[in-house]
Scaffold this active site. Structure first.
Site, PDB file in Angstrom:
ATOM      1  N   ARG A   4      -7.871   4.658   4.520  1.00  0.00           N
ATOM      2  CA  ARG A   4      -7.633   3.458   3.709  1.00  0.00           C
ATOM      3  C   ARG A   4      -7.894   2.187   4.509  1.00  0.00           C
ATOM      4  O   ARG A   4      -8.363   1.182   3.962  1.00  0.00           O
ATOM      5  CB  ARG A   4      -6.197   3.454   3.165  1.00  0.00           C
ATOM      6  CG  ARG A   4      -5.945   2.358   2.123  1.00  0.00           C
ATOM      7  CD  ARG A   4      -4.489   2.244   1.734  1.00  0.00           C
ATOM      8  NE  ARG A   4      -4.297   1.377   0.562  1.00  0.00           N
ATOM      9  CZ  ARG A   4      -3.160   0.777   0.263  1.00  0.00           C
ATOM     10  NH1 ARG A   4      -2.083   0.945   1.040  1.00  0.00           N
ATOM     11  NH2 ARG A   4      -3.061   0.002  -0.815  1.00  0.00           N
ATOM     12  N   SER A  38      -6.225  -3.423  -3.703  1.00  0.00           N
ATOM     13  CA  SER A  38      -6.139  -1.998  -3.412  1.00  0.00           C
ATOM     14  C   SER A  38      -4.827  -1.524  -4.013  1.00  0.00           C
ATOM     15  O   SER A  38      -3.751  -1.978  -3.633  1.00  0.00           O
ATOM     16  CB  SER A  38      -6.154  -1.746  -1.901  1.00  0.00           C
ATOM     17  OG  SER A  38      -6.017  -0.366  -1.624  1.00  0.00           O
ATOM     18  N   SER A  39      -4.921  -0.631  -4.994  1.00  0.00           N
ATOM     19  CA  SER A  39      -3.742  -0.224  -5.755  1.00  0.00           C
ATOM     20  C   SER A  39      -2.745   0.541  -4.892  1.00  0.00           C
ATOM     21  O   SER A  39      -3.086   1.072  -3.826  1.00  0.00           O
ATOM     22  CB  SER A  39      -4.157   0.653  -6.942  1.00  0.00           C
ATOM     23  OG  SER A  39      -4.980  -0.053  -7.832  1.00  0.00           O
ATOM     24  N   GLN A  40      -1.520   0.615  -5.363  1.00  0.00           N
ATOM     25  CA  GLN A  40      -0.466   1.361  -4.688  1.00  0.00           C
ATOM     26  C   GLN A  40      -0.865   2.834  -4.612  1.00  0.00           C
ATOM     27  O   GLN A  40      -1.218   3.442  -5.625  1.00  0.00           O
ATOM     28  CB  GLN A  40       0.833   1.202  -5.463  1.00  0.00           C
ATOM     29  CG  GLN A  40       2.054   1.747  -4.779  1.00  0.00           C
ATOM     30  CD  GLN A  40       3.322   1.410  -5.556  1.00  0.00           C
ATOM     31  OE1 GLN A  40       3.275   0.770  -6.610  1.00  0.00           O
ATOM     32  NE2 GLN A  40       4.464   1.814  -5.041  1.00  0.00           N
ATOM     33  N   PRO A  41      -0.855   3.438  -3.416  1.00  0.00           N
ATOM     34  CA  PRO A  41      -1.321   4.825  -3.280  1.00  0.00           C
ATOM     35  C   PRO A  41      -0.618   5.825  -4.191  1.00  0.00           C
ATOM     36  O   PRO A  41      -1.255   6.755  -4.690  1.00  0.00           O
ATOM     37  CB  PRO A  41      -1.068   5.129  -1.799  1.00  0.00           C
ATOM     38  CG  PRO A  41      -1.244   3.801  -1.127  1.00  0.00           C
ATOM     39  CD  PRO A  41      -0.650   2.808  -2.090  1.00  0.00           C
TER      40      PRO A  41
END
Length: 368
Positions: free
Chosen positions: A41, A90-93
């Site tokens: 990431r 970047s979205s929450q994993p």
């Protein structure tokens, strides 16, 4: 931490984050677990912006440690700003893991992603399915060019397209799955047309995820998943991303509100709000216990309502926004406060509707 330490330390940090996602039940599929453990990431998020708009970066010695910690936590990170407003992230994993598992992919499937963002999600898809099976699209070259470069650094080469995601990418159609990683107010017909037989769209429609299956050449139907999902809105042009300016507040005596302030903070009701009145902007008044006591809400057409602490409301503009919310809340209350999974959506030549419990139940037309 020096730049030389980052890649080695990231292996352990990714493993730790992946274990957190597994322990919380957000990541249960072994194939996707391997993808999260493998895809870096930090390569896709070399910097982000904090709540104050400060740039937190891997190339800044003063913020490098803060950056490294953040990219290996279960949190969303703003990665692009336009005219001062956040326009890509970047979205929450944990949310990404839930969406990827909800795709229910198998080997050989072809996936179109609407909303390339950083490229991280496309890398996870490419790791699972192969580069040739993944197409990802975003509106701006400022987003797609870095995403393409970062994918190459991470060893992946899916097709990255610059364009309006609402039109999809017919050159590679049909797709077994279409995954939308930005909020929609309605389902673009082009995406339905690009689905393979038996395929489906997974998209944040309003504030929850809907799984929408193709039922004909121009028709589709589906249900919402139980949990809420909060994404940035689909961008369709360069003008998107301009901060919303509140219109002047209404003056004069208000009327008693049938919608209590406490309901505004109810996430299940806010899902219905996101369908009935999409694109609203809110400001809140809260007490010392963080309970909402009043609010101002306005729409893009200038319609505005103010709920005052005394329980009265005033409205101005071309539409009765607050009145629409009150009507929706009556249905919500009488139906025992339904969550998103009690709603469904129908798409056909007559239009698009979200309905409660069944297509014959209460329903709301989506603006297409």
């Amino acid at each position: 931490m020096t730049p030389e330490d980052i890649h080695g330390d990231a292996v352990a940090a990714r493993a730790k984050l992946t274990q957190v996602l597994a322990d919380t039940g957000d990541l249960t599929d072994p194939a996707w677990r391997v993808a999260f453990e493998t895809v870096p990431r930090h390569v896709f998020v070399p910097f982000f912006y904090d709540h104050a708009g400060n740039r937190i970066s891997s190339d800044d010695p003063d913020t490098r440690a803060q950056w490294f910690t953040a990219v290996h936590e279960d949190r969303s990170l703003v990665t692009h700003r336009t005219n001062g407003a956040a326009t890509s992230s970047s979205s929450q994993p944990s949310l990404m893991a839930g969406m990827l598992q909800a795709l229910e992919v198998t080997d050989g499937m072809r996936v179109l992603e609407i909303g390339a963002g950083t490229g991280y999600n496309a890398a996870l898809l490419a790791h699972r399915l192969g580069d040739d099976q993944v197409v990802t699209i975003d509106i701006s070259h400022d987003i797609t060019a870095p995403a393409r470069d970062r994918l190459a650094v991470a060893g992946h080469g899916p097709l990255v397209v610059t364009g309006d995601g609402s039109f999809g990418w017919p050159d590679r159609a049909p797709y077994d799955r279409i995954m939308v990683t930005c909020r929609l107010d309605s389902i673009p017909p082009a995406l339905v047309a690009q689905l393979a037989e038996g395929g489906f769209i997974l998209a944040p429609l309003g504030n929850a995820l809907a799984r929408i299956h193709r039922t004909g050449r121009r028709s589709a139907a589906g249900r919402f998943l139980p949990s809420g999902a909060f994404f940035m809105r689909l961008r369709r042009g360069a003008g998107d991303g301009v901060p919303s300016r509140r219109p002047e507040l209404p003056t004069g005596e208000g009327r008693a509100s049938a919608l209590p302030a406490a309901a505004i903070g109810d996430n299940a009701f806010r899902f219905l709000v996101s369908i009935v009145e999409p694109g609203l902007t809110w400001q809140y008044d809260v007490d010392d216990d963080r309970r909402i006591t009043g609010a101002r809400v306005w729409a893009e057409d200038g319609s505005l309502a103010e709920l005052r602490p005394d329980g009265t409301v005033t409205e101005i503009g071309p539409r009765p926004v607050w009145g629409n919310l009150e009507a929706a809340h009556r249905i919500y209350r009488d139906a025992d406060q339904p969550g998103p999974d009690r709603y469904g959506v129908t798409v056909d030549e007559r239009g698009q509707r979200v309905w409660l419990d069944s297509p014959d139940g209460p329903s709301w037309a989506l603006t297409t």
